[in-house]
Design a protein around this motif. Sequence first.
Motif, short mmCIF file in Angstrom:
data_model
loop_
_atom_site.label_atom_id
_atom_site.label_comp_id
_atom_site.label_asym_id
_atom_site.label_seq_id
_atom_site.Cartn_x
_atom_site.Cartn_y
_atom_site.Cartn_z
N LYS A 271 -7.27 4.73 9.36
CA LYS A 271 -6.67 6.15 9.16
C LYS A 271 -6.60 7.05 10.35
O LYS A 271 -5.94 6.30 11.42
CB LYS A 271 -7.95 6.77 8.15
CG LYS A 271 -8.45 5.82 7.23
CD LYS A 271 -7.96 6.16 5.80
CE LYS A 271 -8.70 5.23 4.92
NZ LYS A 271 -8.38 5.69 3.54
N THR B 267 -13.21 6.54 -0.63
CA THR B 267 -12.73 6.26 0.87
C THR B 267 -12.96 7.91 1.58
O THR B 267 -13.03 7.90 2.68
CB THR B 267 -11.36 5.91 0.88
OG1 THR B 267 -11.19 5.50 2.10
CG2 THR B 267 -10.22 6.55 0.17
N PHE C 203 5.02 6.83 1.25
CA PHE C 203 5.72 7.17 -0.11
C PHE C 203 7.14 7.26 0.11
O PHE C 203 7.96 6.80 -0.63
CB PHE C 203 5.27 8.48 -0.68
CG PHE C 203 3.66 8.28 -1.25
CD1 PHE C 203 2.94 7.11 -1.25
CD2 PHE C 203 2.88 9.27 -1.58
CE1 PHE C 203 1.67 7.13 -1.45
CE2 PHE C 203 1.64 9.17 -2.18
CZ PHE C 203 0.85 8.00 -2.10
N SER D 93 -9.08 0.78 -1.68
CA SER D 93 -8.65 2.17 -2.38
C SER D 93 -8.13 1.92 -3.67
O SER D 93 -7.08 2.86 -4.04
CB SER D 93 -7.96 3.23 -1.56
OG SER D 93 -8.45 3.15 -0.22
O1 LIG Z 1 -2.50 7.21 -1.94
C1 LIG Z 1 -3.10 8.26 -1.31
O2 LIG Z 1 -2.62 9.34 -1.61
C2 LIG Z 1 -4.14 8.07 -0.48
C3 LIG Z 1 -4.66 6.92 -0.35
C4 LIG Z 1 -6.02 6.55 0.53
O3 LIG Z 1 -5.41 5.59 1.50
P1 LIG Z 1 -5.74 4.17 1.84
O4 LIG Z 1 -5.07 3.54 0.36
O5 LIG Z 1 -4.93 3.90 2.69
O6 LIG Z 1 -7.24 3.75 1.86
C5 LIG Z 1 -6.50 7.96 1.23
O7 LIG Z 1 -7.57 7.76 2.22
C6 LIG Z 1 -5.64 8.98 1.63
O8 LIG Z 1 -6.02 10.17 2.04
C7 LIG Z 1 -4.53 9.35 0.40
#
Ligand SMILES: O=C(O)C1=C[C@@H](OP(=O)(O)O)[C@@H](O)[C@H](O)C1
Length: 431
Positions: free
Chosen positions: A336, A308, A96, A192
């Motif tokens: 991850k 996920t 982010f 996701s």
């Molecule tokens: O946008 C987020 O806050 C998240 C997105 C997911 O990751 P991915 O998009 O890489 O799967 C998740 O696993 C992570 O814990 C938090």
Amino acid sequence: MKAVVKPTGRLEGTINALSSKNYTTRYLLIGALADGTSTVYYPAHSEDSDAMRRCIRDLGADVQEDDTKMTIRGFGKHPKHVKELNVGNAGAVLRFLMSTAAFCPEVTFINAYPNSLGKRPHDDLIDSLQQMGVQVEHNEGKLPITIRGGHPRGGKITVSGNVSSQFLSSLLFMTPLLEEDTEITVLHDLKSKVIVGQTLEVIAQAGITIEASDDLMYYKIPGKQKYAPQEYVVQGDYPGSAAILAAAAVTNSDVKVLRLAENSKQGERAVVDVLRAMGVNLTHENDVVHVLGNQTLKAGEFDGDHFTDGVLAMVAAAVFAEGTSRFYNVENLRYKECDRITDFVTELRKAGADVEERQSEIIIRGRPQGVAGGVEINAHYDHRVIMALTIVGLRSEQGLIINDAHHVAKSYPQYFDHLLSLGAQIELVKE
Ligand SMILES: O=C(O)C1=C[C@@H](OP(=O)(O)O)[C@@H](O)[C@H](O)C1
Ligand SMILES: C=C(OP(=O)(O)O)C(=O)O
């Protein structure tokens, strides 16, 4: 810290769900991107939320907090020109803030966890930022990463959604602040996908307009927008609570978890349906999930991409189910905190589970009679591996020793205390 998990027949009691990690990171970020002061009630307190708080402070937000809330005076699109940021081991915080950093002349994200976040790929976001005229220096798509920005451009950009949805979310947070309008096309698949709904939800709460296609693969984002300072309330966390619910499902139990909204946009809300499909006796009413576990579970087949961060806890429950379970469409678990397919399956096998990996699947031949245990488990720096192996340990014959269990604090520092309060036999040994 080591967690010595001993066989535990019964869990009983009521706990308050921890606060959502993924809403907390989002609200802190949009509080920082606002001009004015926002308030976030019941933010999560964990290593990942601490990382976001520390970084937005470094970037110039004024953050004050008391027992129930944080107030954030944001920096809008003018972050302080900081040289370095340390995001700890938090993938979402890094991704982010890589877009936010595009408003700074030069920021380096350091590599504080070479064996975990340091191994995760960020190429797809780097590519999108470069399309916006941002220069990025990187180590083959990994940390350390230096962003040389200043004046990122809007226009037509693409982002791949094959590896992580966080790259798209990152761009959605930042592009409304640009001078030009932006169009984002998501290439390949979007993994996701459900969590992008949380991103759009919080962005809208701050008064920002984004036009999204129904399939979430295309966006029109008008430029020159401002995040309005607002009051936000963080809901309970499904991914962390999934582990408590799975622990209750594999034991004889009478466990209530409060603060789990039935209408939540968290994809991991689906773990309630997964456990129900596995024959677990539970109800979900008035934001309370009530599990009356009797140690009997049946196998099932589930698309894990919908939940996920809850997959590992559900796999741990399936270890004790009658029949063969399959969690499919989960390849991105490999990217991850560790490789949550190969590394996790390795630790489950050590514990005595009958599990198999495919490139994008975990297959479990259930052992309702229990597993042997009696071994030491490597946490692989992964909070969700720690939580899942703890569940397995509770129903093993000889228990499990989980090494480096302190990494649970990435998202859920109270995890062991919550299990202890339910009667779990766990000894925590400081090292
Ligand atoms: O946008 C987020 O806050 C998240 C997105 C997911 O990751 P991915 O998009 O890489 O799967 C998740 O696993 C992570 O814990 C938090
Ligand atoms: C993958 C996770 O987090 P992140 O990507 O933010 O590090 C998680 O919380 O399970």
